[in-house]
Design a protein around this motif. Sequence first.
Motif, short mmCIF file in Angstrom:
data_model
loop_
_atom_site.label_atom_id
_atom_site.label_comp_id
_atom_site.label_asym_id
_atom_site.label_seq_id
_atom_site.Cartn_x
_atom_site.Cartn_y
_atom_site.Cartn_z
N LYS A 107 45.51 43.82 39.73
CA LYS A 107 44.91 44.06 38.41
C LYS A 107 44.83 42.74 37.66
CE LYS A 107 44.85 48.03 36.08
NZ LYS A 107 45.28 48.96 35.06
N SER A 145 45.41 40.17 35.03
CA SER A 145 46.56 39.96 34.15
C SER A 145 46.11 39.64 32.72
CB SER A 145 47.42 38.81 34.67
OG SER A 145 46.74 37.58 34.51
N GLU A 155 47.08 37.10 31.12
CA GLU A 155 46.79 35.66 31.09
C GLU A 155 45.34 35.37 31.44
OE1 GLU A 155 48.00 31.55 33.42
OE2 GLU A 155 49.40 33.23 33.48
#
Length: 87
Positions: free
Chosen positions: A53, A55, A57
């Motif tokens: 998935k 992130s 970030e």
Amino acid sequence: MISENKKNRDSYDQGRLLDALLQLKTLKNDAALCRLLKLSPPLISKVRHGRIKMSGEVMIRIHETFGITFIEIRGLLGEDKPPSDRQ
């Protein structure tokens, strides 16, 4: 900023977001996107193919690089409904 047809937003799809980013900056491929976001190509490949998935970030880098709101990012991913509206 980025508009999508509602029927295309019905399911979670990380590739749809990556494709929209490529189109937005008229980038040739994922490698060019990786250079722009300063991310490794294997990471983007795993995201595109659903092995991992995306992130927070990565979403922050997209937001900072492209100026796309988090609401637009979530919409392109297929997460455009608030949690209380999901069934």
